[in-house]
Scaffold this motif. Sequence first.
Motif, PDB file in Angstrom:
ATOM      1  N   ILE A  13      -3.614   5.868   6.736  1.00 25.13           N
ATOM      2  CA  ILE A  13      -2.741   4.582   5.693  1.00 25.13           C
ATOM      3  C   ILE A  13      -3.199   5.019   4.519  1.00 25.13           C
ATOM      4  CG2 ILE A  13      -2.432   2.240   5.681  1.00 25.13           C
ATOM      5  CD1 ILE A  13      -2.596   1.953   8.819  1.00 25.13           C
TER       6      ILE A  13
ATOM      7  N   ARG B 201      10.064   1.775   8.316  1.00 22.65           N
ATOM      8  CA  ARG B 201       9.173   1.333   9.270  1.00 22.65           C
ATOM      9  C   ARG B 201       7.709   1.992   8.670  1.00 22.65           C
ATOM     10  NH1 ARG B 201       8.314   5.395  13.251  1.00 22.65           N
ATOM     11  NH2 ARG B 201       6.999   4.488  14.828  1.00 22.65           N
TER      12      ARG B 201
ATOM     13  N   HIS C  67       2.139   4.293   5.845  1.00 23.81           N
ATOM     14  CA  HIS C  67       1.554   4.570   7.286  1.00 23.81           C
ATOM     15  C   HIS C  67       2.063   6.259   7.222  1.00 23.81           C
ATOM     16  CE1 HIS C  67       0.527   5.047  11.213  1.00 23.81           C
ATOM     17  NE2 HIS C  67      -0.026   3.744  11.337  1.00 23.81           N
TER      18      HIS C  67
ATOM     19  N   MET D  48      -2.052  -2.194   8.270  1.00 18.24           N
ATOM     20  CA  MET D  48      -0.869  -2.269   7.323  1.00 18.24           C
ATOM     21  C   MET D  48      -0.875  -3.492   6.534  1.00 18.24           C
ATOM     22  SD  MET D  48       0.614   0.610   6.887  1.00 18.24           S
ATOM     23  CE  MET D  48       2.512   0.234   6.574  1.00 18.24           C
TER      24      MET D  48
ATOM     25  N   LYS E 198       0.622  -3.327  12.653  1.00 16.20           N
ATOM     26  CA  LYS E 198      -0.807  -3.140  12.555  1.00 16.20           C
ATOM     27  C   LYS E 198      -1.610  -3.827  11.467  1.00 16.20           C
ATOM     28  CE  LYS E 198      -0.494   1.630  14.106  1.00 16.20           C
ATOM     29  NZ  LYS E 198      -0.876   3.165  13.709  1.00 16.20           N
TER      30      LYS E 198
ATOM     31  N   LYS F 126       1.525   0.074   0.824  1.00 21.11           N
ATOM     32  CA  LYS F 126       0.937   0.891   1.833  1.00 21.11           C
ATOM     33  C   LYS F 126       1.709   1.751   2.475  1.00 21.11           C
ATOM     34  CE  LYS F 126      -2.453  -1.045   3.564  1.00 21.11           C
ATOM     35  NZ  LYS F 126      -3.930  -2.058   4.026  1.00 21.11           N
TER      36      LYS F 126
ATOM     37  N   ILE G 240       5.510  -0.580   2.804  1.00 21.94           N
ATOM     38  CA  ILE G 240       5.782  -1.790   2.214  1.00 21.94           C
ATOM     39  C   ILE G 240       5.297  -2.042   0.947  1.00 21.94           C
ATOM     40  CG2 ILE G 240       3.384  -2.575   3.352  1.00 21.94           C
ATOM     41  CD1 ILE G 240       4.925  -5.311   3.980  1.00 21.94           C
TER      42      ILE G 240
ATOM     43  N   GLU H 244      11.397  -2.495  14.892  1.00 20.80           N
ATOM     44  CA  GLU H 244      11.005  -1.237  14.337  1.00 20.80           C
ATOM     45  C   GLU H 244       9.680  -1.709  13.376  1.00 20.80           C
ATOM     46  OE1 GLU H 244      14.843   1.164  13.115  1.00 20.80           O
ATOM     47  OE2 GLU H 244      14.242  -0.708  12.077  1.00 20.80           O
ATOM     48  N   ARG H 245       8.974  -2.879  14.004  1.00 20.00           N
ATOM     49  CA  ARG H 245       7.650  -3.120  13.179  1.00 20.00           C
ATOM     50  C   ARG H 245       6.383  -2.664  13.671  1.00 20.00           C
ATOM     51  NH1 ARG H 245       7.967  -7.047   8.990  1.00 20.00           N
ATOM     52  NH2 ARG H 245      10.138  -7.658   8.492  1.00 20.00           N
ATOM     53  N   ASP H 246       6.664  -1.778  14.768  1.00 26.35           N
ATOM     54  CA  ASP H 246       5.410  -1.531  15.364  1.00 26.35           C
ATOM     55  C   ASP H 246       4.376  -1.021  14.378  1.00 26.35           C
ATOM     56  OD1 ASP H 246       7.147   0.776  14.638  1.00 26.35           O
ATOM     57  OD2 ASP H 246       6.350   1.932  16.381  1.00 26.35           O
ATOM     58  N   LEU H 247       4.716  -0.070  13.260  1.00 28.95           N
ATOM     59  CA  LEU H 247       3.553   0.287  12.465  1.00 28.95           C
ATOM     60  C   LEU H 247       3.320  -0.652  11.533  1.00 28.95           C
ATOM     61  CD1 LEU H 247       4.835   3.817  11.880  1.00 28.95           C
ATOM     62  CD2 LEU H 247       3.135   3.364  13.432  1.00 28.95           C
ATOM     63  N   LEU H 248       4.219  -1.264  10.998  1.00 34.60           N
ATOM     64  CA  LEU H 248       3.899  -2.442   9.993  1.00 34.60           C
ATOM     65  C   LEU H 248       3.114  -3.463  10.470  1.00 34.60           C
ATOM     66  CD1 LEU H 248       7.430  -2.626   8.543  1.00 34.60           C
ATOM     67  CD2 LEU H 248       5.554  -1.484   7.364  1.00 34.60           C
TER      68      LEU H 248
END
Lengths: 427, 79
Positions: free
Chosen positions: A295, A233, A290, B43, B40, A288, A236, B34-38
Amino acid sequence: MQLKVNKTNLKAMLTTASCALLGSTANASTEESWQFDTAIMHYAEVDRVSATEAIIAGTKTFNNDEVLNLKVTIDALTGASPNGATAQPTPQTFTRPSGNGQYTVNAGDTPLDDTFHDTRVQLTGQWTQPLLKDYIVSVGGNFSKEYDYMSASLNGNVARDFNKKNTTLSAGMSFAYDVIEPEGGIPKPLSAMVVGDADDPNFEDDFNKTRIGSDESKSTIDLLFGVTQVINRQMIVQLNYSYSTVSGYMTDPFKIISSVNHNGEAQAYLYENRPDERTKHAFFGQTKYHFDSGILDASYRFMTDNWQIDSHTFDFRYLIPFTNGHFIEPHFRMYTQSAAEFYQPFIAQDEAKPNFVSADYRIGELDTYTVGLKYGMPMGDGNNLSFRLEYYHQTPKSNGIQAIGVLKEVELYEEVDAIIAQVTYSF
Amino acid sequence: MKVVNIYKRLVTLSLVCSAVGLSGCTSLGVEPWERDLLAKKEMALTSAPIDASLDDHIYFSKEATSGGRSFGGGGCGCN
Protein backbone atom coordinates in the motif's frame (compact mmCIF):
# COMPACT_ATOMS: atom_id res chain seq x y z
CA MET A 1 1.05 -17.62 29.47
CA GLN A 2 2.10 -15.26 32.21
CA LEU A 3 2.44 -12.51 29.60
CA LYS A 4 -1.11 -13.08 28.41
CA VAL A 5 -2.53 -12.85 31.93
CA ASN A 6 -0.70 -9.56 32.45
CA LYS A 7 -1.95 -8.17 29.18
CA THR A 8 -5.54 -9.02 30.05
CA ASN A 9 -5.13 -7.44 33.46
CA LEU A 10 -3.70 -4.29 31.94
CA LYS A 11 -6.59 -3.97 29.55
CA ALA A 12 -9.10 -4.58 32.32
CA MET A 13 -7.38 -2.00 34.47
CA LEU A 14 -7.39 0.61 31.71
CA THR A 15 -11.02 -0.16 30.91
CA THR A 16 -11.94 0.36 34.56
CA ALA A 17 -9.96 3.60 34.63
CA SER A 18 -11.66 4.83 31.46
CA CYS A 19 -15.08 3.89 32.78
CA ALA A 20 -14.33 5.75 35.99
CA LEU A 21 -13.52 8.80 33.90
CA LEU A 22 -16.78 8.44 32.01
CA GLY A 23 -18.82 7.72 35.12
CA SER A 24 -20.06 4.38 33.82
CA THR A 25 -19.58 0.88 35.10
CA ALA A 26 -17.45 -1.72 33.40
CA ASN A 27 -19.26 -4.73 32.06
CA ALA A 28 -18.52 -7.45 29.58
CA SER A 29 -19.73 -5.55 26.53
CA THR A 30 -17.83 -2.29 27.23
CA GLU A 31 -14.73 -4.25 28.08
CA GLU A 32 -14.72 -5.76 24.62
CA SER A 33 -15.21 -2.51 22.72
CA TRP A 34 -12.28 -0.50 24.04
CA GLN A 35 -9.20 -0.50 21.84
CA PHE A 36 -5.94 0.82 23.27
CA ASP A 37 -2.88 2.11 21.47
CA THR A 38 0.25 2.76 23.47
CA ALA A 39 3.57 4.09 22.28
CA ILE A 40 6.87 5.27 23.57
CA MET A 41 9.05 7.42 21.34
CA HIS A 42 12.55 8.74 21.85
CA TYR A 43 13.83 11.65 19.82
CA ALA A 44 17.52 12.47 20.13
CA GLU A 45 19.58 15.11 18.34
CA VAL A 46 23.36 14.75 18.27
CA ASP A 47 24.72 17.01 21.08
CA ARG A 48 21.40 18.83 21.41
CA VAL A 49 17.83 18.20 22.56
CA SER A 50 16.45 14.82 23.39
CA ALA A 51 12.84 14.06 24.19
CA THR A 52 10.95 10.99 25.34
CA GLU A 53 7.24 10.86 24.69
CA ALA A 54 4.74 8.28 25.94
CA ILE A 55 1.19 7.99 24.65
CA ILE A 56 -1.77 5.96 25.74
CA ALA A 57 -4.89 6.32 23.63
CA GLY A 58 -8.21 4.58 24.12
CA THR A 59 -10.95 4.31 21.53
CA LYS A 60 -14.42 3.11 22.39
CA THR A 61 -16.95 2.39 19.68
CA PHE A 62 -20.55 2.28 20.87
CA ASN A 63 -23.30 0.23 19.30
CA ASN A 64 -24.72 3.14 17.30
CA ASP A 65 -21.34 4.00 15.74
CA GLU A 66 -20.54 6.72 18.22
CA VAL A 67 -16.79 6.83 18.84
CA LEU A 68 -14.97 8.22 21.85
CA ASN A 69 -11.21 8.84 21.76
CA LEU A 70 -9.25 9.69 24.88
CA LYS A 71 -5.52 10.22 24.83
CA VAL A 72 -2.88 11.04 27.42
CA THR A 73 0.58 12.15 26.29
CA ILE A 74 3.51 12.72 28.58
CA ASP A 75 6.82 13.99 27.33
CA ALA A 76 10.09 14.96 28.91
CA LEU A 77 12.50 17.26 27.16
CA THR A 78 16.11 17.81 28.07
CA GLY A 79 19.30 19.07 26.46
CA ALA A 80 20.63 22.05 24.59
CA SER A 81 18.95 24.27 22.02
CA PRO A 82 20.53 27.00 19.84
CA ASN A 83 20.03 30.41 21.45
CA GLY A 84 20.18 32.22 18.09
CA ALA A 85 23.61 33.87 18.51
CA THR A 86 26.30 33.18 15.90
CA ALA A 87 29.47 31.21 16.56
CA GLN A 88 32.58 33.34 17.12
CA PRO A 89 36.34 32.66 16.93
CA THR A 90 36.47 33.44 20.67
CA PRO A 91 34.53 31.96 23.61
CA GLN A 92 31.21 33.67 24.41
CA THR A 93 29.33 34.08 27.69
CA PHE A 94 25.54 34.33 27.90
CA THR A 95 23.09 34.94 30.72
CA ARG A 96 20.52 32.19 31.21
CA PRO A 97 16.91 33.13 30.25
CA SER A 98 15.95 32.90 33.93
CA GLY A 99 18.62 35.45 34.91
CA ASN A 100 20.06 32.85 37.28
CA GLY A 101 23.64 32.32 36.21
CA GLN A 102 25.55 32.27 32.98
CA TYR A 103 27.04 29.79 30.54
CA THR A 104 30.05 29.93 28.25
CA VAL A 105 30.32 28.56 24.73
CA ASN A 106 33.64 27.52 23.20
CA ALA A 107 35.25 29.34 20.29
CA GLY A 108 33.85 28.16 16.98
CA ASP A 109 30.81 26.44 18.49
CA THR A 110 27.20 27.28 17.66
CA PRO A 111 25.90 28.74 20.95
CA LEU A 112 23.54 26.30 22.64
CA ASP A 113 21.57 27.02 25.81
CA ASP A 114 21.72 23.82 27.83
CA THR A 115 19.06 24.75 30.39
CA PHE A 116 16.16 23.13 28.59
CA HIS A 117 14.38 20.73 30.82
CA ASP A 118 10.64 20.37 30.76
CA THR A 119 7.88 17.84 31.27
CA ARG A 120 4.59 18.15 29.46
CA VAL A 121 1.26 16.44 30.07
CA GLN A 122 -1.39 16.57 27.38
CA LEU A 123 -4.99 15.34 27.52
CA THR A 124 -7.04 14.97 24.36
CA GLY A 125 -10.66 13.94 23.92
CA GLN A 126 -12.74 13.58 20.77
CA TRP A 127 -16.37 12.50 20.31
CA THR A 128 -17.53 11.45 16.84
CA GLN A 129 -21.01 10.33 15.85
CA PRO A 130 -23.35 9.97 12.88
CA LEU A 131 -26.05 12.62 12.62
CA LEU A 132 -29.10 12.45 10.38
CA LYS A 133 -28.50 10.52 7.18
CA ASP A 134 -25.04 10.92 5.62
CA TYR A 135 -23.62 13.32 8.22
CA ILE A 136 -20.87 12.72 10.76
CA VAL A 137 -20.12 15.29 13.43
CA SER A 138 -17.18 15.43 15.79
CA VAL A 139 -16.24 17.66 18.72
CA GLY A 140 -13.09 17.59 20.77
CA GLY A 141 -10.77 19.34 23.13
CA ASN A 142 -7.15 19.36 24.08
CA PHE A 143 -5.31 20.58 27.16
CA SER A 144 -1.57 20.60 27.57
CA LYS A 145 0.57 21.89 30.42
CA GLU A 146 4.27 22.13 30.94
CA TYR A 147 6.26 24.13 33.49
CA ASP A 148 6.20 27.43 31.59
CA TYR A 149 3.52 26.81 28.95
CA MET A 150 -0.20 26.05 28.79
CA SER A 151 -2.32 25.31 25.74
CA ALA A 152 -6.05 24.63 25.50
CA SER A 153 -8.10 24.07 22.37
CA LEU A 154 -11.58 23.12 21.20
CA ASN A 155 -12.56 21.83 17.79
CA GLY A 156 -15.65 20.90 15.82
CA ASN A 157 -16.04 19.12 12.49
CA VAL A 158 -18.88 18.13 10.22
CA ALA A 159 -18.62 15.74 7.28
CA ARG A 160 -21.21 14.74 4.70
CA ASP A 161 -21.12 11.70 2.45
CA PHE A 162 -22.33 11.78 -1.14
CA ASN A 163 -22.42 9.40 -4.05
CA LYS A 164 -22.73 6.07 -2.15
CA LYS A 165 -20.15 7.32 0.36
CA ASN A 166 -17.56 7.65 -2.38
CA THR A 167 -17.30 11.42 -1.88
CA THR A 168 -17.04 13.12 1.50
CA LEU A 169 -16.97 16.84 2.10
CA SER A 170 -15.85 18.09 5.48
CA ALA A 171 -15.45 21.37 7.31
CA GLY A 172 -13.91 21.99 10.69
CA MET A 173 -12.89 24.75 13.02
CA SER A 174 -10.51 24.86 15.94
CA PHE A 175 -9.75 27.53 18.50
CA ALA A 176 -6.60 27.35 20.61
CA TYR A 177 -5.38 29.57 23.41
CA ASP A 178 -1.78 29.38 24.61
CA VAL A 179 -0.05 31.09 27.53
CA ILE A 180 3.71 31.23 28.03
CA GLU A 181 5.19 32.15 31.39
CA PRO A 182 8.96 31.76 31.10
CA GLU A 183 11.06 31.66 34.22
CA GLY A 184 12.75 35.05 34.40
CA GLY A 185 9.87 36.77 32.61
CA ILE A 186 9.28 38.10 29.11
CA PRO A 187 12.31 39.91 27.66
CA LYS A 188 11.93 43.41 26.26
CA PRO A 189 12.13 43.03 22.47
CA LEU A 190 15.47 44.05 20.98
CA SER A 191 16.93 44.94 24.38
CA ALA A 192 20.51 43.81 24.98
CA MET A 193 21.14 40.74 27.13
CA VAL A 194 22.88 41.76 30.35
CA VAL A 195 26.16 39.89 30.39
CA GLY A 196 28.39 40.92 33.24
CA ASP A 197 29.32 39.80 36.69
CA ALA A 198 26.32 37.78 37.88
CA ASP A 199 27.48 38.27 41.48
CA ASP A 200 27.42 42.05 41.16
CA PRO A 201 24.63 43.46 43.42
CA ASN A 202 23.34 45.53 40.47
CA PHE A 203 23.11 42.52 38.15
CA GLU A 204 19.55 41.61 39.13
CA ASP A 205 18.36 45.21 38.69
CA ASP A 206 20.04 45.42 35.29
CA PHE A 207 18.51 42.07 34.28
CA ASN A 208 15.05 43.17 35.40
CA LYS A 209 15.31 46.26 33.20
CA THR A 210 15.30 43.90 30.20
CA ARG A 211 11.96 42.36 31.30
CA ILE A 212 8.47 43.63 30.44
CA GLY A 213 6.19 41.19 32.24
CA SER A 214 5.72 37.67 33.45
CA ASP A 215 3.53 36.07 30.78
CA GLU A 216 2.13 36.46 27.26
CA SER A 217 -0.57 34.68 25.28
CA LYS A 218 -1.66 33.93 21.76
CA SER A 219 -4.84 32.63 20.17
CA THR A 220 -5.14 30.51 17.05
CA ILE A 221 -8.15 29.98 14.82
CA ASP A 222 -7.91 27.14 12.28
CA LEU A 223 -10.41 26.43 9.53
CA LEU A 224 -10.14 23.16 7.60
CA PHE A 225 -12.08 22.20 4.47
CA GLY A 226 -11.61 18.82 2.87
CA VAL A 227 -12.85 16.52 0.17
CA THR A 228 -12.22 12.79 0.13
CA GLN A 229 -12.88 10.80 -3.01
CA VAL A 230 -12.81 7.07 -3.64
CA ILE A 231 -11.35 6.74 -7.14
CA ASN A 232 -11.69 2.99 -7.60
CA ARG A 233 -11.40 -0.26 -5.66
CA GLN A 234 -7.69 0.42 -5.00
CA MET A 235 -7.41 4.17 -4.63
CA ILE A 236 -8.61 6.98 -2.39
CA VAL A 237 -7.66 10.67 -2.55
CA GLN A 238 -7.98 13.51 -0.08
CA LEU A 239 -7.57 17.25 -0.68
CA ASN A 240 -7.60 19.78 2.17
CA TYR A 241 -7.37 23.52 2.37
CA SER A 242 -6.64 25.03 5.76
CA TYR A 243 -6.57 28.60 6.92
CA SER A 244 -4.92 29.50 10.17
CA THR A 245 -4.66 32.85 11.86
CA VAL A 246 -2.58 33.38 14.97
CA SER A 247 -2.76 36.51 17.03
CA GLY A 248 -0.60 37.35 20.04
CA TYR A 249 2.87 36.55 21.29
CA MET A 250 4.86 34.45 18.81
CA THR A 251 8.31 35.66 19.81
CA ASP A 252 10.55 33.01 21.34
CA PRO A 253 11.59 34.55 24.69
CA PHE A 254 14.67 32.30 24.82
CA LYS A 255 16.12 33.44 21.49
CA ILE A 256 18.62 36.23 20.84
CA ILE A 257 20.47 37.63 17.83
CA SER A 258 24.11 38.70 17.69
CA SER A 259 24.74 42.39 17.03
CA VAL A 260 28.15 42.49 15.32
CA ASN A 261 30.68 45.15 14.33
CA HIS A 262 32.10 45.63 10.82
CA ASN A 263 34.48 42.73 11.46
CA GLY A 264 31.67 40.34 12.47
CA GLU A 265 32.61 40.36 16.15
CA ALA A 266 29.65 40.15 18.55
CA GLN A 267 29.18 43.37 20.51
CA ALA A 268 25.81 42.58 22.06
CA TYR A 269 23.03 39.98 22.05
CA LEU A 270 19.55 41.36 21.44
CA TYR A 271 16.32 39.57 22.39
CA GLU A 272 14.41 38.70 19.22
CA ASN A 273 11.01 40.11 18.24
CA ARG A 274 8.42 38.57 15.92
CA PRO A 275 5.18 40.06 14.54
CA ASP A 276 2.05 39.37 16.60
CA GLU A 277 -0.08 38.35 13.61
CA ARG A 278 0.45 35.37 11.35
CA THR A 279 -1.90 34.05 8.67
CA LYS A 280 -1.20 30.73 6.99
CA HIS A 281 -2.77 28.94 4.05
CA ALA A 282 -2.05 25.27 3.55
CA PHE A 283 -3.01 22.94 0.71
CA PHE A 284 -2.69 19.26 1.45
CA GLY A 285 -3.20 16.35 -0.91
CA GLN A 286 -2.90 12.67 -0.10
CA THR A 287 -3.52 9.44 -1.90
CA LYS A 288 -3.48 5.82 -0.84
CA TYR A 289 -3.15 3.15 -3.46
CA HIS A 290 -3.52 -0.57 -2.84
CA PHE A 291 -1.09 -2.41 -5.11
CA ASP A 292 -0.92 -6.20 -5.19
CA SER A 293 2.40 -6.05 -3.34
CA GLY A 294 1.62 -3.33 -0.83
CA ILE A 295 0.00 0.00 0.00
CA LEU A 296 1.39 3.36 -1.08
CA ASP A 297 0.67 6.41 1.06
CA ALA A 298 1.82 9.59 -0.69
CA SER A 299 1.13 13.16 0.35
CA TYR A 300 2.14 16.69 -0.52
CA ARG A 301 1.59 19.92 1.40
CA PHE A 302 2.15 23.49 0.31
CA MET A 303 2.05 26.21 2.95
CA THR A 304 2.35 29.96 2.47
CA ASP A 305 2.03 32.67 5.11
CA ASN A 306 2.24 36.43 5.58
CA TRP A 307 5.70 36.10 7.18
CA GLN A 308 6.77 35.18 3.62
CA ILE A 309 7.49 31.59 4.57
CA ASP A 310 6.57 29.13 1.82
CA SER A 311 7.07 25.44 2.39
CA HIS A 312 6.73 22.17 0.51
CA THR A 313 6.43 18.79 2.21
CA PHE A 314 6.53 15.44 0.41
CA ASP A 315 5.84 12.25 2.32
CA PHE A 316 5.91 8.67 1.04
CA ARG A 317 5.29 5.41 2.86
CA TYR A 318 5.01 1.97 1.33
CA LEU A 319 3.58 -0.80 3.45
CA ILE A 320 4.73 -4.28 2.40
CA PRO A 321 2.79 -7.12 4.07
CA PHE A 322 4.15 -10.64 4.52
CA THR A 323 2.08 -13.78 4.50
CA ASN A 324 2.61 -14.33 8.25
CA GLY A 325 0.92 -11.00 9.07
CA HIS A 326 4.17 -9.12 9.66
CA PHE A 327 4.88 -6.00 7.61
CA ILE A 328 7.62 -3.50 6.87
CA GLU A 329 6.99 0.09 5.88
CA PRO A 330 9.80 2.26 4.48
CA HIS A 331 9.22 6.00 4.91
CA PHE A 332 10.71 9.00 3.16
CA ARG A 333 9.87 12.63 3.89
CA MET A 334 11.28 15.76 2.31
CA TYR A 335 10.66 19.33 3.47
CA THR A 336 11.85 22.71 2.27
CA GLN A 337 10.98 26.21 3.48
CA SER A 338 11.92 29.78 2.58
CA ALA A 339 12.94 32.24 5.31
CA ALA A 340 10.58 34.56 7.16
CA GLU A 341 11.04 38.13 5.92
CA PHE A 342 12.41 39.19 9.32
CA TYR A 343 14.91 36.33 9.63
CA GLN A 344 18.57 37.40 9.81
CA PRO A 345 21.51 35.34 11.06
CA PHE A 346 22.96 38.47 12.75
CA ILE A 347 22.46 42.27 12.92
CA ALA A 348 25.12 44.79 11.88
CA GLN A 349 25.69 47.04 14.88
CA ASP A 350 25.82 50.28 12.89
CA GLU A 351 22.55 49.64 11.01
CA ALA A 352 19.14 50.80 12.24
CA LYS A 353 17.43 48.11 14.33
CA PRO A 354 14.54 46.48 12.43
CA ASN A 355 11.13 46.30 14.15
CA PHE A 356 11.05 42.54 13.83
CA VAL A 357 14.03 40.25 13.76
CA SER A 358 14.86 36.64 14.60
CA ALA A 359 17.93 34.49 14.07
CA ASP A 360 16.03 31.28 14.85
CA TYR A 361 17.10 28.86 12.08
CA ARG A 362 13.68 27.18 12.29
CA ILE A 363 12.15 30.21 10.51
CA GLY A 364 15.15 30.65 8.23
CA GLU A 365 15.73 28.91 4.92
CA LEU A 366 15.74 25.24 5.74
CA ASP A 367 15.73 21.85 4.04
CA THR A 368 15.08 18.64 5.92
CA TYR A 369 14.61 15.00 5.12
CA THR A 370 13.58 11.92 7.05
CA VAL A 371 14.21 8.28 6.18
CA GLY A 372 12.77 5.53 8.27
CA LEU A 373 11.49 2.01 8.55
CA LYS A 374 8.62 0.54 10.51
CA TYR A 375 8.30 -3.15 11.29
CA GLY A 376 5.06 -4.57 12.63
CA MET A 377 3.80 -7.95 13.73
CA PRO A 378 0.54 -9.39 15.05
CA MET A 379 0.66 -10.71 18.63
CA GLY A 380 -2.55 -12.72 18.65
CA ASP A 381 -6.04 -11.72 19.86
CA GLY A 382 -5.95 -8.77 17.44
CA ASN A 383 -3.01 -7.22 19.30
CA ASN A 384 -0.15 -5.64 17.36
CA LEU A 385 3.43 -4.68 18.08
CA SER A 386 5.51 -2.38 15.91
CA PHE A 387 8.91 -0.72 15.91
CA ARG A 388 9.87 2.44 14.08
CA LEU A 389 13.35 3.81 13.52
CA GLU A 390 13.93 7.04 11.61
CA TYR A 391 16.78 9.39 10.80
CA TYR A 392 15.99 13.12 10.53
CA HIS A 393 18.42 15.60 8.99
CA GLN A 394 18.16 19.39 8.94
CA THR A 395 20.17 21.64 6.60
CA PRO A 396 19.70 25.30 7.54
CA LYS A 397 20.76 27.58 4.68
CA SER A 398 21.73 31.17 4.07
CA ASN A 399 18.89 33.41 2.89
CA GLY A 400 21.41 35.48 0.93
CA ILE A 401 22.84 37.58 3.76
CA GLN A 402 26.62 37.63 3.35
CA ALA A 403 28.81 36.74 6.32
CA ILE A 404 31.24 39.52 7.28
CA GLY A 405 34.68 39.49 8.90
CA VAL A 406 35.24 36.69 11.40
CA LEU A 407 31.78 35.23 10.65
CA LYS A 408 33.27 33.90 7.40
CA GLU A 409 35.50 31.61 9.48
CA VAL A 410 32.73 30.01 11.56
CA GLU A 411 29.78 27.78 10.72
CA LEU A 412 26.64 29.93 10.68
CA TYR A 413 24.30 27.20 9.48
CA GLU A 414 25.10 24.07 11.41
CA GLU A 415 23.37 20.90 10.26
CA VAL A 416 21.37 18.85 12.73
CA ASP A 417 21.06 15.06 12.90
CA ALA A 418 18.42 13.28 14.93
CA ILE A 419 17.21 9.74 15.54
CA ILE A 420 13.58 8.86 16.20
CA ALA A 421 12.93 5.46 17.79
CA GLN A 422 9.45 4.26 18.66
CA VAL A 423 7.70 1.17 19.97
CA THR A 424 3.91 0.88 19.58
CA TYR A 425 1.66 -1.73 21.11
CA SER A 426 -2.06 -1.96 20.35
CA PHE A 427 -4.42 -4.22 22.26
CA MET B 1 10.73 34.80 -5.54
CA LYS B 2 10.34 33.57 -9.08
CA VAL B 3 10.46 29.95 -7.97
CA VAL B 4 7.85 30.67 -5.30
CA ASN B 5 5.53 32.23 -7.91
CA ILE B 6 5.90 29.18 -10.12
CA TYR B 7 5.02 26.96 -7.17
CA LYS B 8 1.96 29.15 -6.41
CA ARG B 9 0.80 28.85 -10.02
CA LEU B 10 1.30 25.10 -9.95
CA VAL B 11 -0.76 24.82 -6.76
CA THR B 12 -3.54 27.00 -8.23
CA LEU B 13 -3.49 24.93 -11.41
CA SER B 14 -3.66 21.66 -9.52
CA LEU B 15 -6.56 22.96 -7.39
CA VAL B 16 -8.49 24.03 -10.50
CA CYS B 17 -7.83 20.62 -12.06
CA SER B 18 -8.97 18.91 -8.87
CA ALA B 19 -12.17 20.98 -8.80
CA VAL B 20 -12.88 20.11 -12.42
CA GLY B 21 -12.08 16.49 -11.65
CA LEU B 22 -14.37 16.44 -8.64
CA SER B 23 -17.31 17.74 -10.65
CA GLY B 24 -17.07 14.41 -12.41
CA CYS B 25 -17.00 12.55 -9.10
CA THR B 26 -20.25 10.75 -9.71
CA SER B 27 -18.47 8.64 -12.33
CA LEU B 28 -15.77 7.74 -9.79
CA GLY B 29 -16.03 5.43 -6.85
CA VAL B 30 -17.15 1.90 -6.13
CA GLU B 31 -20.25 -0.06 -5.22
CA PRO B 32 -20.60 -1.01 -1.54
CA TRP B 33 -19.59 -4.64 -2.29
CA GLU B 34 -16.35 -3.46 -3.92
CA ARG B 35 -14.93 -1.97 -0.72
CA ASP B 36 -12.92 -5.02 0.36
CA LEU B 37 -9.54 -3.31 -0.10
CA LEU B 38 -10.64 0.18 0.95
CA ALA B 39 -12.13 -1.22 4.15
CA LYS B 40 -8.73 -2.46 5.35
CA LYS B 41 -7.40 -0.56 8.34
CA GLU B 42 -4.15 0.08 6.47
CA MET B 43 -6.10 1.87 3.71
CA ALA B 44 -7.46 4.53 6.11
CA LEU B 45 -6.09 7.97 5.23
CA THR B 46 -4.55 8.24 8.69
CA SER B 47 -3.85 4.56 9.29
CA ALA B 48 -1.36 5.14 12.13
CA PRO B 49 -2.77 8.05 14.18
CA ILE B 50 -0.24 7.60 16.99
CA ASP B 51 2.69 7.90 14.55
CA ALA B 52 0.99 10.91 12.96
CA SER B 53 0.56 12.73 16.25
CA LEU B 54 4.16 12.04 17.32
CA ASP B 55 5.44 13.23 13.93
CA ASP B 56 3.26 16.36 14.08
CA HIS B 57 4.79 17.22 17.45
CA ILE B 58 8.36 16.74 16.21
CA TYR B 59 7.95 18.73 13.01
CA PHE B 60 5.85 21.42 14.70
CA SER B 61 8.76 22.17 17.00
CA LYS B 62 11.53 21.82 14.38
CA GLU B 63 10.07 23.46 11.27
CA ALA B 64 7.94 26.53 10.49
CA THR B 65 4.94 24.61 9.14
CA SER B 66 2.24 22.65 10.95
CA GLY B 67 -1.17 21.24 10.14
CA GLY B 68 -2.56 20.59 6.66
CA ARG B 69 -3.65 17.01 7.26
CA SER B 70 -5.52 18.20 10.36
CA PHE B 71 -5.49 21.30 12.57
CA GLY B 72 -2.11 22.96 13.12
CA GLY B 73 -3.09 24.55 16.40
CA GLY B 74 -0.84 25.48 19.26
CA GLY B 75 0.16 22.92 21.80
CA CYS B 76 3.61 23.32 23.22
CA GLY B 77 6.45 25.69 23.90
CA CYS B 78 8.82 23.09 22.53
CA ASN B 79 12.31 23.96 21.49
